[in-house]
Design an enzyme around this catalytic site. Structure first.
Site, mmCIF file in Angstrom:
data_model
loop_
_atom_site.group_PDB
_atom_site.id
_atom_site.type_symbol
_atom_site.label_atom_id
_atom_site.label_comp_id
_atom_site.label_asym_id
_atom_site.label_seq_id
_atom_site.Cartn_x
_atom_site.Cartn_y
_atom_site.Cartn_z
ATOM 1 N N SER A 1 0.807 -1.225 0.000
ATOM 2 C CA SER A 1 0.000 0.000 0.000
ATOM 3 C C SER A 1 0.834 1.267 0.000
ATOM 4 O O SER A 1 0.279 2.370 -0.001
ATOM 5 C CB SER A 1 -0.914 0.008 1.224
ATOM 6 O OG SER A 1 -0.158 0.083 2.407
ATOM 7 N N THR B 1 -1.892 3.498 3.613
ATOM 8 C CA THR B 1 -1.135 4.743 3.681
ATOM 9 C C THR B 1 -0.435 4.726 5.019
ATOM 10 O O THR B 1 -0.848 4.002 5.922
ATOM 11 C CB THR B 1 -2.118 5.948 3.628
ATOM 12 O OG1 THR B 1 -2.880 5.869 2.439
ATOM 13 C CG2 THR B 1 -1.412 7.288 3.697
ATOM 14 N N THR C 1 1.874 7.018 0.278
ATOM 15 C CA THR C 1 0.957 5.948 -0.134
ATOM 16 C C THR C 1 1.160 5.584 -1.596
ATOM 17 O O THR C 1 1.690 6.385 -2.380
ATOM 18 C CB THR C 1 -0.506 6.402 0.058
ATOM 19 O OG1 THR C 1 -1.386 5.290 -0.140
ATOM 20 C CG2 THR C 1 -0.894 7.503 -0.922
ATOM 21 N N ARG D 1 -5.498 9.552 -11.073
ATOM 22 C CA ARG D 1 -6.160 9.851 -9.792
ATOM 23 C C ARG D 1 -5.124 10.110 -8.713
ATOM 24 O O ARG D 1 -4.143 9.383 -8.587
ATOM 25 C CB ARG D 1 -7.041 8.661 -9.387
ATOM 26 C CG ARG D 1 -7.769 8.811 -8.030
ATOM 27 C CD ARG D 1 -7.060 8.119 -6.893
ATOM 28 N NE ARG D 1 -7.884 8.054 -5.676
ATOM 29 C CZ ARG D 1 -7.424 7.747 -4.463
ATOM 30 N NH1 ARG D 1 -6.137 7.481 -4.296
ATOM 31 N NH2 ARG D 1 -8.212 7.698 -3.419
ATOM 32 N N GLY E 1 -4.979 10.849 -4.434
ATOM 33 C CA GLY E 1 -5.802 10.778 -3.233
ATOM 34 C C GLY E 1 -5.539 11.953 -2.322
ATOM 35 O O GLY E 1 -5.081 13.019 -2.747
ATOM 36 N N THR F 1 -5.585 8.375 6.724
ATOM 37 C CA THR F 1 -5.439 7.228 5.839
ATOM 38 C C THR F 1 -6.838 6.763 5.458
ATOM 39 O O THR F 1 -7.827 7.173 6.056
ATOM 40 C CB THR F 1 -4.685 6.064 6.514
ATOM 41 O OG1 THR F 1 -5.504 5.531 7.555
ATOM 42 C CG2 THR F 1 -3.364 6.496 7.103
ATOM 43 N N GLY F 2 -6.912 5.889 4.465
ATOM 44 C CA GLY F 2 -8.222 5.376 4.059
ATOM 45 C C GLY F 2 -8.700 6.036 2.780
ATOM 46 O O GLY F 2 -7.904 6.574 1.996
#
Ligand code: GLY
Length: 347
Positions: A87, A200, A218, A228, A230, A251-252
């Site tokens: 990740s 992340t 990440t 893309r 984040g 994170t997430g």
């Protein structure tokens, strides 16, 4: 005397339902909302197993009187260079085209300077590049090919980031993502991952002078559309540091964090008087509200925060898995500490 940097700045001007919401889960009472630490403190958004390993180089640097930014960078590099961490950095899961693209940000609370790279390819340690954007350019964001060229100019080697393990996960996802194309899954029915992970890591800390800094890094959402980015490289979303108040990271699912300026939201709430724990919980509640309630939340997001006085906090929305929110921190008089946050929603 006005140095070149100051001169430039001056002259330019400048799919699961969630049956309940639990404000305090049993057995996860936060130790952080009341804990205080003196002197250096470094924390990361991962717990047992990871925390010690990630924070070990940071601990060494701080023990030897080194710089906080070096400590944070070296901690971030541990995950970035680990091929088994799918990740972050090298070994991260790729985008829809099978290409690993990385996002990272760095922020120095003392100067309020920051730097980010987004969608950078073929460089294993994007956090180190983000730090150089902060320290060696008059910009804040570099993306894609420009970020890569900047890294090469600073001597970073061009490397293949796609491990065989990550390629196989991607291939299985590709073969199973549509029944309207010509990719076919293997006959043994091994369909790989059911979920599309976002992973992340945030590293936050302060030094003996009380100066704060942070980093987020990440490989982003697995199978993302090419291009893309984040929340991780977005200052105020995946990371924010204010030397007067504290630091926060997320994170997430990055899209949720971006649309509520998550890390800035956490630090702003700390400025308004909340503890780091309360501020992380408030950020989770905000995301739930934006989505019209917990029943609509089928993703994960986590916030971690550190106040200038040494309080730490952690809260998580767990919309699609059962991992506990956790973080690790190292402080000289306490050694390593690992604990869960006290606010989460469960599936
Ligand atoms: N939080 C990482 C991402 O959404 O890319």
């Amino acid at each position: 005397m006005t140095d070149r940097r100051s001169f430039i700045r001056k002259s330019i001007g400048v799919g699961v339902t969630l049956p309940f919401l639990s404000p305090s889960i049993a057995g996860a009472e936060s130790i952080f909302s009341t804990s205080k630490a003196e002197g250096p403190l470094i924390m990361c958004s991962r717990g047992t197993g990871w925390g010690e390993r990630v924070l070990a180089p940071a601990q060494e640097i701080m023990k030897n009187g080194g710089a906080l930014l070096d400590a944070i960078e070296k901690a971030a590099n541990v995950t970035e260079l680990d091929p088994d961490d799918m990740s972050v950095g090298y070994g991260g899961l790729p985008d829809e085209d099978g290409v690993v693209t990385l996002d990272a940000s760095f922020m120095d609370g003392k100067t309020h300077n920051c730097g980010s790279v987004a969608a950078i390819e073929r460089i294993k340690t994007p956090s180190s590049v983000a730090r150089l954007v902060m320290e060696r350019t008059d910009h804040i964001y570099l993306v894609g090919e420009g970020a890569f060229r900047f890294a090469r100019a600073h001597g970073f080697p061009e490397e293949n980031l796609l491990t065989d393990r990550a390629r196989k996960v991607w291939l299985r996802w590709k073969e199973n993502s549509s029944d309207k194309d010509d990719w076919l899954p293997p006959e043994d029915g091994d369909y790989g991952l059911e979920k599309r992970p976002t992973g992340t890591i945030n590293i936050l800390g302060f030094d003996a002078n009380g100066d704060l800094a942070g980093c987020t890094t990440t490989s982003g959402l697995f199978g993302k559309i090419k291009g893309r980015i984040g929340d991780s490289p977005i200052i105020g979303a995946g990371l924010y540091v204010d030397n007067e108040v504290g630091a926060a990271g997320a994170t997430g699912r990055g899209e949720e964090v971006i649309r509520m300026c998550g890390s800035f939201y956490v630090v702003a709430n700390m400025r308004a008087g909340m503890s780091p724990q309360q501020a992380c919980e408030a950020a989770c509640k905000k995301i739930i509200d934006i989505n019209g309630g917990a029943a609509n939340v089928n993703f994960n997001d986590k916030f971690v925060a550190l106040s200038k006085s040494g309080e730490v906090g952690c809260a998580q929305i767990m919309g699609n898995d059962k991992r506990l929110p956790h973080l690790s921190y190292w402080a000289p008089e306490k050694g390593f500490q690992v604990a869960s946050g006290s606010y989460l929603i469960e599936t």
